[in-house]
Design an enzyme around this catalytic site. Structure first.
Site, mmCIF file in Angstrom:
data_model
loop_
_atom_site.group_PDB
_atom_site.id
_atom_site.type_symbol
_atom_site.label_atom_id
_atom_site.label_comp_id
_atom_site.label_asym_id
_atom_site.label_seq_id
_atom_site.Cartn_x
_atom_site.Cartn_y
_atom_site.Cartn_z
ATOM 1 N N ASN A 176 -3.486 -1.736 7.535
ATOM 2 C CA ASN A 176 -4.465 -1.548 8.613
ATOM 3 C C ASN A 176 -3.902 -2.166 9.880
ATOM 4 O O ASN A 176 -4.058 -3.368 10.133
ATOM 5 C CB ASN A 176 -5.791 -2.201 8.229
ATOM 6 C CG ASN A 176 -6.448 -1.468 7.083
ATOM 7 O OD1 ASN A 176 -7.009 -0.384 7.268
ATOM 8 N ND2 ASN A 176 -6.325 -2.028 5.878
ATOM 9 N N GLU A 177 -3.259 -1.333 10.639
ATOM 10 C CA GLU A 177 -2.585 -1.800 11.847
ATOM 11 C C GLU A 177 -3.598 -2.046 12.966
ATOM 12 O O GLU A 177 -4.761 -1.645 12.851
ATOM 13 C CB GLU A 177 -1.552 -0.741 12.293
ATOM 14 C CG GLU A 177 -0.439 -0.493 11.283
ATOM 15 C CD GLU A 177 0.569 -1.646 11.166
ATOM 16 O OE1 GLU A 177 0.271 -2.777 11.606
ATOM 17 O OE2 GLU A 177 1.653 -1.405 10.605
ATOM 18 N N PRO A 178 -3.171 -2.711 14.060
ATOM 19 C CA PRO A 178 -4.086 -2.949 15.179
ATOM 20 C C PRO A 178 -4.828 -1.662 15.561
ATOM 21 O O PRO A 178 -4.240 -0.583 15.599
ATOM 22 C CB PRO A 178 -3.146 -3.410 16.289
ATOM 23 C CG PRO A 178 -2.036 -4.096 15.550
ATOM 24 C CD PRO A 178 -1.859 -3.309 14.285
ATOM 25 N N SER A 180 -7.490 -0.800 13.782
ATOM 26 C CA SER A 180 -8.306 -0.469 12.607
ATOM 27 C C SER A 180 -9.694 -1.104 12.740
ATOM 28 O O SER A 180 -9.831 -2.227 13.219
ATOM 29 C CB SER A 180 -7.645 -1.005 11.332
ATOM 30 O OG SER A 180 -6.380 -0.419 11.153
#
Ligand code: F6R
Length: 651
Positions: A176-178, A180
């Protein structure tokens, strides 16, 4: 000062206890800091094992959310040990992995399904039908449906009892990258550039890292009844601080864990370094003012108020929670004492200044000509990290030996190996003339040309790559003027796995280090105390030296041996910890640059570039100049560059 000490037995700090501590007042997630990642991993493994056993007794399934990456490996290792030696059964475990690269499947050694089998599943009795990992091979148009099914399957087991997490430097949990959202569910995601860089070591290059992945969402993770997130090493310290002390934001998805009611952030001391209670404990409450802490605080204060040490006032100390260190003499006395301390760390004579009063110098004046071993984990750390000091030691007449601990072979690009093999073949054909056997190199070239993905680098190719690095190292040493007989290529066995993952330190490694020390009987040993090396090689090399010193410390010649730690390409010691600061003149810096350039295979786009685009000589110069600037700002003399060292006391 670093000493070899018995470590106190580690124990957990409960959330209740943590809540009552004054020092944790800036922390919004229950954190547990351990001095050793191995021990901490065991403690986490034991928590998981207790849960599995508890569920088994109740005849219930134990639903585990599992992670991949370097962080959980030691937890899995301990779980395997518990299974093999203490009868822990995984028959009632149902596992759900966090994520998988899009496009990879179990045949790909970089896939997470491969990882999980390699590091855990193949060694325990989990039932194959109970293993769930997002499928990276589902065609794009069916992916959304597959993700929904993954969520439903987790729900069908009543949700996750326990979720194990690592944290990426982008603040991702799972992938879950920035950006998310807190309620995001299992889905496909595009990987952040930093994540691709961080994970490139497992692939041949950044361009081979998949750009997409399937991941459980933040919402999926938040529904787990218990979450344990792990972080090891200095590389993680910045993101740990943001996660634990920062505002909740989708820019750092891990901050959503602040909202979870049963989460523990388990970390080692290096990962905790940026937390306020560690970084600036005087801000969070009373502290135990050791001399080391006073130095740290004074450097911090000087940088904070942008004044050299001798200009700090009582008011500066009071305003910043440091009044306790002001004794009778007030700021004047503290300033003088601190200034003198830092001044005495500076020396242009790293091997000691002959015939000089050495009572305030970092090194002894005698013996005037010292025998020195510089241990270099890879065949270039010597010049990258302490090239200026190395040069001074040689020019000041000491007998300098360099010991390259590992061959460094996996960091050489295939095209380099190809080029050198071609050269060797042509040279051979030229010298052998008509007698030349033209088939001799065939097998080798077949291996070099093979495009098949190699999990383990074949031995012949490793050999060529190792030789390339040897040649470079010898060339740099000759440039500095040390004879070949003082250049030692150790090729420690722990490194020779042909893959990024190395074997643990073994007896044979320690013995080789010990033998060399016994042979040279050095007055000085320099070792890389650089624990931020991304692949852990420096750490193993250092442990090997520490173990050898432990065995050798009873020897008479060791009474005269001082050990200095230097730091590698990745970062410098904090200025308050430096015990010997060696200035480098502009000319010396240029020579150091040339010596680094001799390591041509590590120049112009290296295999393991990491997140930093600069070449090694640039990183090294920037770092040495920054240290000099820090000294200057404290009010000490202004130098072009400085290399810093910390003494390690093993006696
Ligand atoms: C792994 C995962 C990632 C990693 C993170 C840290 O399944 O989802 O979030 O936990 O990238 O990786 P390491 O542990 O290698 O530093």
């Amino acid at each position: 000062m670093i000493t070899l000490q018995e470590k106190p037995k580690m124990k957990r700090v409960s959330k209740k206890e943590w809540n009552t501590l004054e020092s944790t007042k800036f922390e919004k997630i229950h954190t547990e800091i351990f001095s050793d990642a191995d021990e901490a991993s065991k403690i986490v493994a034991h928590e998981i094992a207790a849960l599995i056993r508890y569920k088994t007794e109740k005849n219930e399934k134990c639903v585990l959310g599992l992670a991949t990456g370097s962080s959980p490996i030691r937890v899995y290792k301990e779980l395997i040990r518990l299974h093999q030696q203490e009868g822990l059964s995984f028959q009632n475990v149902v596992s759900f992995n966090l994520d998988e690269y899009y496009g990879l499947d179990k045949e790909d050694v970089q896939s997470y399904i491969y990882f999980m089998h390699h590091h855990l599943f193949d060694h325990v009795d989990i039932l194959p039908e109970n293993i769930n990992i997002p499928n990276g091979k589902v065609p794009f148009e069916y992916m959304s449906e597959a993700c929904t099914q993954y969520e439903e399957k987790i729900e069908s087991y009543g949700g996750l009892d326990f979720q194990l997490l690592g944290i990426g430097r982008t603040g991702h949990i799972g992938f879950n990258e920035p950006g998310s959202k807190i309620n995001s569910l299992t889905r496909m995601i595009t990987l952040d550039h930093l994540t691709i860089q961080d994970n490139a070591f497992a692939f041949n290059s950044m361009s081979e890292v998949p750009t997409k992945a399937v991941t459980m969402g933040v919402g999926t993770i938040m529904k787990a009844r218990r979450v344990v997130i792990l972080a090891w090493g200095m590389k993680k310290s910045e993101i740990v601080k943001k996660t634990v002390e920062g505002e909740i934001s989708s820019d750092v998805p891990a901050t959503f864990l602040q909202e979870h009611n049963d989460v523990s952030f388990v970390m080692d001391e290096s990962a905790a370094l940026d937390l306020t209670r560690i970084q600036t404990p005087w801000i969070v409450g009373d502290c135990d003012w050791t001399e080391a802490l006073k130095r740290k605080a004074v450097v911090w204060l000087s940088q904070k108020v942008k004044k050299p040490i001798l200009k700090l006032t009582d008011r500066d100390y009071n305003d910043h929670g440091m009044s306790e260190i002001l004794g009778e003499g007030g700021s004047y006395a503290v300033n003088i004492k601190m200034f003198n301390h830092f001044q005495h760390t500076i020396t242009g004579w790293p091997g000691g200044k002959p015939k000089a009063d050495d009572s305030h110098r970092p090194e002894r004046a005698t013996p005037e000509r010292k025998r020195v071993i510089i241990f270099s984990p890879h065949p270039d750390d010597d010049v990258i990290s302490m090239g200026g000091t190395f040069l001074r030691l040689v020019e000041q007449g000491h007998e300098v030996h360099v010991a390259y601990q590992t061959s460094g072979n996996i960091a050489v690009a295939d095209h380099e190996a190809y080029r050198f093999a071609e050269f060797a073949k042509q040279l051979y054909e030229y010298t052998a003339g008509e007698q030349a056997d033209h088939q001799l190199f065939e097998g080798l070239f077949k291996q070099l040309k093979s495009k098949a993905k190699k999990e383990v680098l074949p031995e012949d190719i490793r050999k060529i790559k190792g030789l390339i690095r040897r040649g470079e190292a010898i060339s740099a040493c000759r440039y500095y003027g040390i004879p070949d007989s003082q250049v030692h290529h150790m090729d420690l066995p722990f490194y020779e796995t042909g893959r990024v993952e190395k074997s643990p330190l073994g007896k044979a490694d320690i013995k080789m280090i010990k033998d060399l020390i016994e042979e040279v009987k050095p007055h000085q040993i320099y070792a890389a105390g650089d624990l931020a090396d991304p692949h852990g090689t420096h750490e193993v090399c250092l442990k090997g030296i520490f173990a050898a010193l432990e065995e050798l410390k009873v020897e008479k010649f060791m009474k005269d041996c001082w050990v200095w730690l230097y730091r590698g390409a990745w970062h410098e010691f904090p200025i308050d910890e430096i015990e010997m600061a060696v200035p480098i003149s502009p000319e010396e810096l240029m020579k150091k640059r040339v010596a680094i350039w001799r390591h041509q295979s590590q120049k112009d786009g290296v295999v393991f570039q990491g997140e930093d685009d600069r070449e090694f000589w640039q990183r090294s110069e920037d770092r040495n100049r920054a240290t000099a600037a820090e000294y200057d700002a404290l009010g000490l003399p202004e130098y072009e560059a400085i290399e810093g060292f910390v003494r390690y006391h093993f006696q």
